[in-house]
Design a protein around this motif. Structure first.
Motif, PDB file in Angstrom:
ATOM      1  N   LEU A 103       7.039 -10.222  -8.617  1.00 53.27           N
ATOM      2  CA  LEU A 103       5.863  -9.984  -7.778  1.00 53.27           C
ATOM      3  C   LEU A 103       6.265  -9.895  -6.313  1.00 53.27           C
ATOM      4  O   LEU A 103       5.785  -9.031  -5.580  1.00 53.27           O
ATOM      5  CB  LEU A 103       4.829 -11.089  -7.981  1.00 53.27           C
ATOM      6  N   GLN A 104       7.159 -10.798  -5.922  1.00 56.91           N
ATOM      7  CA  GLN A 104       7.597 -10.802  -4.522  1.00 56.91           C
ATOM      8  C   GLN A 104       8.319  -9.509  -4.167  1.00 56.91           C
ATOM      9  O   GLN A 104       8.189  -8.988  -3.076  1.00 56.91           O
ATOM     10  CB  GLN A 104       8.529 -11.989  -4.264  1.00 56.91           C
ATOM     11  N   HIS A 105       9.050  -9.009  -5.146  1.00 49.40           N
ATOM     12  CA  HIS A 105       9.800  -7.792  -4.879  1.00 49.40           C
ATOM     13  C   HIS A 105       8.863  -6.667  -4.437  1.00 49.40           C
ATOM     14  O   HIS A 105       9.160  -5.897  -3.543  1.00 49.40           O
ATOM     15  CB  HIS A 105      10.578  -7.357  -6.116  1.00 49.40           C
ATOM     16  N   PHE A 106       7.720  -6.578  -5.118  1.00 49.77           N
ATOM     17  CA  PHE A 106       6.808  -5.489  -4.773  1.00 49.77           C
ATOM     18  C   PHE A 106       5.857  -5.867  -3.650  1.00 49.77           C
ATOM     19  O   PHE A 106       5.140  -5.033  -3.127  1.00 49.77           O
ATOM     20  CB  PHE A 106       6.038  -5.032  -6.010  1.00 49.77           C
ATOM     21  N   GLN A 107       5.839  -7.159  -3.320  1.00 47.10           N
ATOM     22  CA  GLN A 107       5.075  -7.635  -2.162  1.00 47.10           C
ATOM     23  C   GLN A 107       3.677  -7.048  -2.087  1.00 47.10           C
ATOM     24  O   GLN A 107       3.328  -6.335  -1.159  1.00 47.10           O
ATOM     25  CB  GLN A 107       5.833  -7.306  -0.870  1.00 47.10           C
ATOM     26  N   PHE A 108       2.927  -7.369  -3.098  1.00 50.75           N
ATOM     27  CA  PHE A 108       1.528  -6.930  -3.046  1.00 50.75           C
ATOM     28  C   PHE A 108       0.791  -7.803  -2.048  1.00 50.75           C
ATOM     29  O   PHE A 108       0.505  -8.956  -2.317  1.00 50.75           O
ATOM     30  CB  PHE A 108       0.876  -7.071  -4.421  1.00 50.75           C
ATOM     31  N   ASN A 109       0.487  -7.263  -0.900  1.00 51.71           N
ATOM     32  CA  ASN A 109      -0.285  -8.077   0.038  1.00 51.71           C
ATOM     33  C   ASN A 109      -1.763  -7.735  -0.041  1.00 51.71           C
ATOM     34  O   ASN A 109      -2.587  -8.327   0.590  1.00 51.71           O
ATOM     35  CB  ASN A 109       0.227  -7.910   1.465  1.00 51.71           C
ATOM     36  N   ALA A 110      -2.082  -6.747  -0.817  1.00 52.05           N
ATOM     37  CA  ALA A 110      -3.488  -6.380  -0.935  1.00 52.05           C
ATOM     38  C   ALA A 110      -3.809  -6.143  -2.405  1.00 52.05           C
ATOM     39  O   ALA A 110      -3.682  -5.048  -2.894  1.00 52.05           O
ATOM     40  CB  ALA A 110      -3.765  -5.122  -0.124  1.00 52.05           C
TER      41      ALA A 110
END
Lengths: 173, 786
Positions: free
Chosen positions: B289-296
């Protein structure tokens, strides 16, 4: 909207057809319409008192086809369950014919474009073939085995899988 | 009779011979078409058994358009069947093999490859029961779009990656491999692949994907070899990827994902909420999840899993924490929509649901599917409680519990204005004015019925199984359906719209965009053209029952070929016609030759030759011609309606057409088009209107319709240029040709040709024909069988 008037084609006119051997038959227009060929002829105003000539359909099968179409045209839409079953029974009895008549019907229904009858005759033929040994099928349909024994063996081997699956009680394979 | 006709002649002789012997074996004398219909009803195995009956039957079953090889068929049988296949048109090939010794797939795979090359099959599905499969070293599946391999064991150096990549599978769109063994290094390099599904490739060590068009990648349980805990090595370059499911081991050091700017959906293994906090399992999920860094995160789906407790937790375990979730303060600032399935309504769960309301400040909709044992009244109560704890009333979201088919429906207001139905949004709810049926009698709207489910428009409840919208309204499967009733004094558009598709904002946005197009494009087109300038009353069909006008014909057995003619070969074809005409002294004809004429001439002559007509049989070439630019004044470009007529060349004996040559035929086509003037169109339009069935058959003629001038490849919905244009199976008959622009443009033309199987087979032997066209790169749609 003003009601449009029916054209003459909607009336219960009888359509005359003539078999290849010169016999005349009559059926209601709705029945004739079940045949694609006849319907096109009627639409082209080719249906006159002399009758539509059907050059490849002999009287015997034509009589059957007229029966079939007349029955099915009378009960074409809005069938009750009973009526549908009655029609099914009619079909079942109708197609109980000898192989000669069956071929005639296959060819004639195909030529005249009577879809329901085509399907019926095709299914009947398939039912006759199914579950029989090759020998039985040859006998039923008068098919002459023109293979040499070696060729026959080769074909058996070639399609062994097919013969194994349904396991006909064959002496050959 | 020409050479090469021997086979047909033999067949005909046989037919007449059988008929002449008093109908002894009349079954065998039936035409192939009818016998194939019979064989189709027997099933593949039983049909294959008829091969033993006689020579006539030996290869008949190979003409079946569908093969379903059961588990007993071995490679040799399949090869024999495919090799014997006379008229190649396998629609579907299903092979199921079991683990009985080495399967000589190499026996038939290359044959299949060739067969599928020039053919219509686009899907190949092999279930090989862990048979050993050695990838054939050659063979190009030029038209295969869908390859699915199940239960395969690869042996030897595995070049599967090489095999499924672009050079050998140039059209492959979807690749599925499940339960494979022996695939350790898988390198896919494909320009055409859109979707890759890999599942349980036991023992996979390295995966490399370079697929610039790829949209979906599912990798499940491929690296996950629990015993070895090997490091997964993967490199994925798929810049257009939209959906990624990586239910597999992940280590950012060895698994590299290239740029994926369009990624919309990410799926991973489940996340263990209970148990040890620092489990390596969760650690990998988090790193992914962190790799793709979904901030939204706009949408979140939660599945609550109840695992049976195997052992007592330690006292400071996560699951012993106070069940109010207050220790976690999250800011889900972009979350609009939440869906929860199988909620049982425990205190713990409800606390969590309440917390979501406070974490997600802009939450608009929460959908809860309750556990099956929860009654409707309990569900209602739980929803009320959950909403009661909402922090800010201003943001009170719509909370609906629903089964997927039934989102809440609400119509807060509706009004009828001049026959148009207008629905407007209520307060706080979403617009759902969607199911409207109205009856118009005598030209005015006298009755309208508005049907909704869940009238309060804000909160509706139901347990699973409750459907909120009556199925008789939605009826079939269409997401949107509309009718337009043209009244004497107005127009009444009505819509049925499936609310699951979108909310009201989107619905009206859509409707307005549609209306805008109609306003702009159709304003000019509303008046129907007629020879007298529109004074005459519209034609009223002389039928009460319009069903009589609908002819549903069974299409004859046809073969379809897509042909491509490049701008260069068209130019050469045109030049040949020009030279021939100049040599014949027809300078005017030579000057007027067009690419269309040249191509039409080629098709007309080659098809006539393929049909082997009697020399004195008269043949004509027909084509549909556009009136729009030929009328004086011409019709506006936006004119909406039918303004075409058929034109035809003079009738010419078949032998003469062939003898006079390409140039003459091209000029004849040109003359047929040239005589179609304003005067002729008006004269034909003035004829008494008649209703006649669409004639689909002229055994010796041919008909060209559609046009390479239509802008087919400009029709881009935002997904890029279309891959191919095709025209389906309606109105097809022997000798019908439809023209399309070639995909590369520049004046190239694609032709879709329909002929009976024997005429097509003859056409395919014609060298003159192949000198000017080539098979199109994509072959789809076999319309022989409904």
């Amino acid at each position: 909207m003003a009601a449009a008037t029916d054209d003459a084609g909607d009336s219960n006119e009888m359509i005359r057809v003539v078999s290849s051997d010169g016999e005349h038959f009559e059926m209601p227009e709705a029945a004739a319409n079940l045949s694609l060929v006849l319907r096109h002829m009627i639409e082209d105003d080719c249906a006159d008192a002399a009758g539509i000539p059907l050059a490849v359909v002999a009287a015997k099968p034509l009589a059957k086809i007229v029966d079939y179409c007349t029955k099915h045209a009378a009960k074409s839409s809005g069938l009750t369950i009973e009526e549908a079953e009655e029609l099914k029974r009619f079909d079942a009895e109708f197609i109980e014919v000898d192989t000669d008549m069956l071929y005639d019907l296959l060819v004639a229904a195909d030529f005249m474009g009577v879809e329901g009858l085509s399907k019926l005759a095709v299914q009947r033929t398939a039912d006759l073939i199914k579950g029989k040994t090759p020998e039985q099928n040859r006998e039923t349909f008068g098919i002459v085995n023109d293979f040499t024994p070696e060729e026959e063996e080769e074909i058996c081997k070639e399609n062994e899988w097919a013969f194994q699956i349904t396991k006909p009680p064959s002496r050959l394979c | 009779m020409e050479p090469g006709d021997g086979e047909l002649a033999a067949k005909r002789e046989k037919l007449s011979a059988a008929a002449g012997t008093g109908g002894e074996d009349r079954l065998s004398a039936l035409p192939d078409d009818i016998l194939i219909q019979i064989l189709l009803r027997l099933g593949t195995a039983c049909a294959a058994q008829t091969s033993i009956l006689s020579r006539r039957w030996r290869l008949l079953w190979c003409l079946l358009p569908e093969f379903d090889f059961g588990p007993k068929a071995d490679g040799y049988n399949i090869r024999a069947a495919l090799a014997a296949h006379e008229v190649p048109s396998v629609r579907h090939l299903l092979v199921f093999a079991t683990a009985t010794g080495p399967c000589p797939i190499a026996e038939w795979l290359p044959v299949a490859a060739r067969r599928l090359c020039g053919d219509l099959a686009t899907s190949l599905s092999l279930n090989l029961g862990f048979l050993a499969l050695a990838v054939p070293p050659s063979g190009v599946f030029a038209w295969l779009t869908d390859l699915s391999l199940h239960s395969v064991r690869f042996h030897g150096p595995c070049e599967l990656g090489d095999a499924v990549s672009s050079p050998r599978f140039p059209s492959l769109k979807k690749l599925t491999i499940r339960n494979a063994q022996g695939l350790s290094n898988f390198i896919i390099n494909s320009k055409s692949l859109l979707q890759i599904d890999l599942m349980s490739l036991n023992g996979l060590q390295q995966l490399s994907v370079v697929a610039p068009a790829l949209e979906v990648l599912n990798v499940l349980f491929c690296f996950a070899d629990a015993s070895s805990r090997r490091q997964p090595v993967a490199s994925i370059s798929a810049p257009k990827l939209e959906i990624l499911q990586w239910c597999d081991a992940f280590d950012p050091n060895s698994v590299q994902f290239g740029k994926m700017e369009n990624l919309q959906w990410l799926g991973t293994y489940y996340f263990l909420v209970y148990g040890q906090e620092d489990s390596p399992h969760n650690h990998e999920r988090l790193r992914l999840l962190q790799h793709f860094q979904f901030n939204a995160i706009p949408s979140l789906t939660l599945m609550l899993a109840y695992l049976p407790a195997e052992a007592e937790c330690e006292s400071d375990c996560f699951c012993d924490l106070p069940p109010n979730w207050t220790t976690d303060q999250l800011g889900l600032n972009f979350l609009h929509e939440v869906e929860i399935t199988n909620l049982r309504g425990t205190e713990h769960e409800m606390a969590f649901v309440k917390r979501i309301f406070s974490w997600a400040a802009v939450l608009k909709e929460m959908t809860i599917n309750f556990y099956y044992s929860i009654t409707e009244s309990t569900a209602r109560e739980l929803c009320k409680n959950a909403k009661g704890g909402t922090a800010a009333d201003a943001h009170r979201p719509q909370c609906a519990s629903a089964f997927p088919r039934a989102t809440s429906q609400g119509l807060n207001q509706s009004s009828f204005t001049n026959g148009t139905v207008v629905g407007a949004a209520g307060i706080g709810g979403t617009v759902t004015a969607v199911t409207v049926g109205a009856t118009a009698i005598g030209g005015t709207v006298s009755a309208g019925t508005v049907r909704t489910a869940g009238i309060d428009g804000n909160v509706t409840f139901g347990t699973p199984g409750t459907t909120g919208i009556s199925s008789d309204v939605i009826g079939g499967t269409a997401g949107i359906a509309g009718t337009v009733t043209d009244l004497d004094d107005g127009v009444f558009p009505g819509f049925v719209y499936y609310h699951a598709l979108s909310d009201g904002t989107a619905f009206w946005e859509f409707l307005n965009a549609w209306a805008e197009i109609a306003r702009a494009r159709l304003a000019l087109a509303r008046r129907r053209w007629s020879p007298d300038g529109g004074a005459a009353a519209p034609v009223v069909l002389p039928y009460v029952d319009l069903a009589r006008l609908i002819a549903r014909t069974t299409p004859p057995l046809l073969r379809e070929r897509m042909l491509h003619s490049s701008a260069e070969s068209l130019a050469a074809l045109k030049e040949r016609a020009r030279q021939e005409l100049l040599a014949a002294g027809d300078a005017a004809g030579a000057a007027a030759v067009t690419g269309f004429q040249a191509l039409s001439s080629l098709l007309w002559r080659c098809v006539t030759r393929a049909r082997r007509l009697a020399p004195d049989q008269e043949v004509v070439f027909r084509a549909s011609v556009n009136n729009r630019g030929r009328l004086r004044p011409p019709l506006p470009a936006e004119y909406f309606g039918n303004s075409i007529l058929a034109t035809s060349t003079e009738a010419v004996p078949a032998s003469e057409l062939l003898a006079r040559g390409h140039g003459w035929a091209a000029a004849a086509v040109g003359r047929a088009v040239a005589v179609h003037t304003d005067e002729v169109i008006r004269a034909r339009a003035a004829e008494t209107p008649s209703v006649s069935a669409f004639r689909l058959f002229d055994a010796s003629g041919m008909f060209v319709s559609s046009s390479p001038r239509f802008d087919m490849y400009g029709c881009d919905f935002g997904w890029g240029k279309a891959v191919a244009a095709r025209s389906g199976k309606a109105n097809k008959y022997d000798g019908k040709v439809s023209l399309f622009p070639g995909r590369e443009g520049g004046g190239s033309i694609d032709a879709e040709v329909e002929l009976t199987p024997e005429h097509m087979a003859a056409l395919e032997q014609d060298d003159e024909f192949w000198s000017a066209v080539k098979p199109d790169h994509l072959l789809l749609v076999n319309n022989n069988f409904p």
